[in-house]
Motif scaffolding. Sequence first.
Motif, PDB file in Angstrom:
ATOM      1  N   GLU A 183       0.600 -54.102  16.400  1.00 40.41           N
ATOM      2  CA  GLU A 183       1.488 -53.446  15.180  1.00 40.41           C
ATOM      3  C   GLU A 183       0.187 -52.620  14.577  1.00 40.41           C
ATOM      4  O   GLU A 183      -0.856 -53.053  14.140  1.00 40.41           O
ATOM      5  N   PRO A 184       0.804 -51.343  14.719  1.00 39.83           N
ATOM      6  CA  PRO A 184      -0.217 -50.497  14.360  1.00 39.83           C
ATOM      7  C   PRO A 184      -0.048 -50.630  12.297  1.00 39.83           C
ATOM      8  O   PRO A 184       0.606 -50.765  11.744  1.00 39.83           O
ATOM      9  N   HIS A 185      -1.219 -50.222  12.223  1.00 36.59           N
ATOM     10  CA  HIS A 185      -1.747 -49.461  11.100  1.00 36.59           C
ATOM     11  C   HIS A 185      -1.372 -48.803  10.880  1.00 36.59           C
ATOM     12  O   HIS A 185      -1.268 -47.928  11.647  1.00 36.59           O
ATOM     13  N   LEU A 186      -0.549 -47.566   9.543  1.00 39.92           N
ATOM     14  CA  LEU A 186      -0.180 -46.970   9.223  1.00 39.92           C
ATOM     15  C   LEU A 186      -0.888 -46.031   9.251  1.00 39.92           C
ATOM     16  O   LEU A 186      -1.028 -44.617  10.170  1.00 39.92           O
ATOM     17  N   GLU A 187      -2.067 -46.051   8.720  1.00 40.63           N
ATOM     18  CA  GLU A 187      -3.517 -44.901   8.756  1.00 40.63           C
ATOM     19  C   GLU A 187      -3.086 -44.542  10.606  1.00 40.63           C
ATOM     20  O   GLU A 187      -4.121 -43.341  10.514  1.00 40.63           O
ATOM     21  N   ALA A 196      -3.454 -41.734  11.954  1.00 39.71           N
ATOM     22  CA  ALA A 196      -4.194 -40.076  12.842  1.00 39.71           C
ATOM     23  C   ALA A 196      -4.624 -39.780  13.864  1.00 39.71           C
ATOM     24  O   ALA A 196      -4.839 -39.270  14.254  1.00 39.71           O
ATOM     25  N   ALA A 197      -3.628 -40.665  15.237  1.00 34.82           N
ATOM     26  CA  ALA A 197      -3.400 -40.552  16.651  1.00 34.82           C
ATOM     27  C   ALA A 197      -2.220 -39.362  16.037  1.00 34.82           C
ATOM     28  O   ALA A 197      -2.193 -38.266  17.124  1.00 34.82           O
ATOM     29  N   LEU A 198      -1.976 -39.473  15.179  1.00 36.22           N
ATOM     30  CA  LEU A 198      -0.190 -37.805  15.730  1.00 36.22           C
ATOM     31  C   LEU A 198      -1.374 -36.499  14.959  1.00 36.22           C
ATOM     32  O   LEU A 198      -1.221 -36.134  15.167  1.00 36.22           O
ATOM     33  N   ASP A 232      11.468 -45.325   7.779  1.00 41.88           N
ATOM     34  CA  ASP A 232      10.098 -46.245   7.775  1.00 41.88           C
ATOM     35  C   ASP A 232       9.057 -45.231   7.323  1.00 41.88           C
ATOM     36  O   ASP A 232       9.400 -44.116   8.141  1.00 41.88           O
ATOM     37  N   GLU A 233       8.315 -45.635   7.137  1.00 44.76           N
ATOM     38  CA  GLU A 233       6.864 -44.349   6.283  1.00 44.76           C
ATOM     39  C   GLU A 233       6.058 -44.059   7.921  1.00 44.76           C
ATOM     40  O   GLU A 233       5.968 -42.773   8.548  1.00 44.76           O
ATOM     41  N   THR A 234       6.308 -44.429   8.769  1.00 44.82           N
ATOM     42  CA  THR A 234       6.338 -44.385  10.744  1.00 44.82           C
ATOM     43  C   THR A 234       6.860 -43.190  10.838  1.00 44.82           C
ATOM     44  O   THR A 234       6.648 -41.712  11.628  1.00 44.82           O
ATOM     45  N   LEU A 235       8.587 -43.273  10.752  1.00 49.20           N
ATOM     46  CA  LEU A 235       8.833 -42.688  11.359  1.00 49.20           C
ATOM     47  C   LEU A 235       9.128 -40.943  10.908  1.00 49.20           C
ATOM     48  O   LEU A 235       9.142 -40.171  11.755  1.00 49.20           O
TER      49      LEU A 235
END
Length: 418
Positions: free
Chosen positions: A75-79, A83-85, A172-175
Amino acid sequence: MGVWAPPRRLLELAGQSLLQNEALAVAALEELPVELFPPLFTAAFAGRHTHAVKAMVQAWPFACLPLGALMKDHEPHLETFQAALDGLDLLLAEEVRPRRWKLQVLDLRRNAHQDFWTLWCGFKASVCSLLEPEPAQPMQKARRVEAQAGLKPARAPVEVLVDLCLKEDTLDETLSYLLKKAKQRRSLLHLRCQKLRIFTVPMQSIRRILKLVQLDSIQDLECVSPRCLKTPLETLCISNCLISESDLTYLSQCPSVSLLKDLGLSGVNLTSLSLEPLQVLIERTSATLQDLDLDECGIVDSQFSALLPSLSRCSQLTTFRFCGNPISMSVLESLLQHTVGLSKLSLVLYPAPLESYEDVRGTLHPGLLAQLHARLRQLVRTSGRASTVWFSSNTCPHCGDEIFYGIWPILCPCYMPA
């Protein structure tokens, strides 16, 4: 002879050791063997080493990075996700890209390429061709090739594959971060969404998101509380895609389509489906429907005949298009009889009847087409509906140009005398 695979535990220990110093790990990427990228990326992502993740995305040696499958297990950490993006964003910002760079697709779907990380982290090389890098060259030789050939242009876009589920007023923050990057790099980052789920989301938010998505990529759409509308739809266009009988049934029962004015199903193949749901939909909208487009739907005589009673009740219908369907002259005549009472119908675009074809390859006989069209025009005049324009349109099987018949024929060059 098979490739020797070091023990998995040894790979894990090597990756952990390298990531203890992120600066060293980043510097080592240029010399890092391709086989070590997946296990090292897995360790960096799971361990939230953001600098290493960002650098590895930029140096990724495969055509596809299946990040979604990795996010399913870790489950990804937001940061870390950001970083990947950010790594992708930095890559897209480059005027030119290094020759070693291979990334074409960032796959964020969680159920895609699920075996990639297992295979590579176990150091097995049997991975699908999309994910395989080009054969590795010795580092000095690779540098000589790059020096001679230079750098590759950076204009080719990267595709981001994602399944979207829109549920709430606030995303959500990732989207949100993904959409931000897609907006910033609109021409170089193409957001493709095969599955789209829309629940209770304001229409303004839906529009804003869909502007960033390649709409032709959507194959599976689910809309609960349809188009989340407060007022009924006036226009519904579904074109050039596959739909099921259950989709048609859903549409026919949907409360939001009861006051449709324009209904278009152009290019939607209906040949193998029961058109009873479409018949119900046309009946439900018969008091408001003005424009009906059934071009290139593959509708045959028996299906079309079943729709005629519903069509005859469309009192507001002004335009009806159904070119590109294999319909016989007798069914066209039946259509004329059923639409005599539609006082507002002013334009009908119909296909060349089956009797006007010379062979099964779809070669039209201009003389037969002219005779049948003249017969139909005569029937229109005698029915007292001379004001309605019946216009035939067909695609030439040889060149793809349109062949029209109004009052006079407009033929493509294939039918012109030499």
